[in-house]
Enzyme design. Structure first.
Site, PDB file in Angstrom:
ATOM      1  N   ASP A  99       1.490  -0.878  -0.267  1.00 54.99           N
ATOM      2  CA  ASP A  99       0.316  -0.214  -0.102  1.00 54.99           C
ATOM      3  C   ASP A  99       0.845   0.863   0.308  1.00 54.99           C
ATOM      4  O   ASP A  99       2.455   1.161   0.229  1.00 54.99           O
ATOM      5  CB  ASP A  99      -1.208  -0.129   1.341  1.00 54.99           C
ATOM      6  CG  ASP A  99      -1.351   0.702   1.238  1.00 54.99           C
ATOM      7  OD1 ASP A  99      -3.245   0.952   1.765  1.00 54.99           O
ATOM      8  OD2 ASP A  99      -2.364   1.303   0.313  1.00 54.99           O
ATOM      9  N   ASP A 151      -0.024   4.707   0.927  1.00 53.60           N
ATOM     10  CA  ASP A 151      -0.292   5.989   2.276  1.00 53.60           C
ATOM     11  C   ASP A 151       0.019   4.609   3.699  1.00 53.60           C
ATOM     12  O   ASP A 151      -1.118   3.850   4.430  1.00 53.60           O
ATOM     13  CB  ASP A 151      -1.544   6.730   2.631  1.00 53.60           C
ATOM     14  CG  ASP A 151      -2.001   7.159   0.939  1.00 53.60           C
ATOM     15  OD1 ASP A 151      -0.995   8.223   1.288  1.00 53.60           O
ATOM     16  OD2 ASP A 151      -2.413   7.308   0.131  1.00 53.60           O
TER      17      ASP A 151
END
Length: 215
Positions: free
Chosen positions: A49, A51
């Site tokens: 991912d 963030d």
């Protein structure tokens, strides 16, 4: 160099000390890809991912970027840390603004006519502000990220970033904070590439398909 044979599909405790959708099994902080032969024999790709995984971007990046975009457009709105934490349950920035204003009422600066276009425009402005913050060095990588990425590259492990954030923002973050050589090793699946955003698995399924990985 070791060759890896299975895709990583589950989030686990990682070298970074946070969930990364990139491991078959948990690793301690003292372990690495090189000295974990069982993992090395089973690993084909790491799907990060962005963030909160590559960098702590939400509270101190996206949130203030949203607030600056609101202010620049005459919108009397400021998302505090607690409110933004709640809004993170909604995947995607455009969707996040829409959910918030559907709940609390829409500002006069975003009239019903042309509302969707205004939300898109606000999100683009937010993204530009966020990318400026990245370029200015305001948001560093999380500790351990470069080591993990370098070890993956050394061992021919495919790399990807799967995010609900704007694809240009994700690409800029990786290129700016990791350097062009590492950035060139990443495939990016982000933004509006899929209709159903996280927590739906669509973006990861797209990565698996496009990268030719074995589920």
């Amino acid at each position: 160099k070791m060759r890896f044979s299975a895709v990583v599909t589950a989030a686990a405790a990682s070298l970074l000390g946070a969930p990364v959708a990139a491991f078959v099994a948990p690793l301690s902080h003292s372990q690495s890809l090189r000295d974990t032969s069982a993992l090395s024999a089973a690993l084909e790709a790491i799907l990060f991912d962005c963030d909160g995984v590559l960098a702590d971007t939400e509270r101190d990046g996206h949130r203030p970027a949203f607030n600056r975009a609101f202010k620049d457009n005459g919108i009397d709105e400021e998302w505090g840390v607690d409110r933004y934490g709640v809004l993170l349950e909604v995947g995607g920035g455009k969707e996040r603004m829409t959910a918030h204003w559907n709940e609390v009422g829409w500002p006069d600066a975003v009239p019903e006519e042309g509302r969707q276009d205004k939300v898109k425009s606000l999100h683009l402005q937010k993204t530009d502000i966020f990318m400026d913050m990245i370029n200015e060095g305001a948001i560093p990588l999380r500790p351990g990220v470069l080591r993990l990425v370098d070890e993956a590259i050394e061992n021919d492990v495919a790399l990807a970033c799967c995010s609900t954030s704007n694809d240009k923002a994700v690409s800029n973050l990786i290129k700016t904070l990791m350097g062009e050589e590492r950035w060139s090793k990443f495939q990016i699946f982000a933004g509006d590439m899929v209709k159903a955003k996280k927590p739906a698995p669509d973006v990861y399924n797209m990565a698996v398909e496009k990268m030719g990985l074995d589920k």
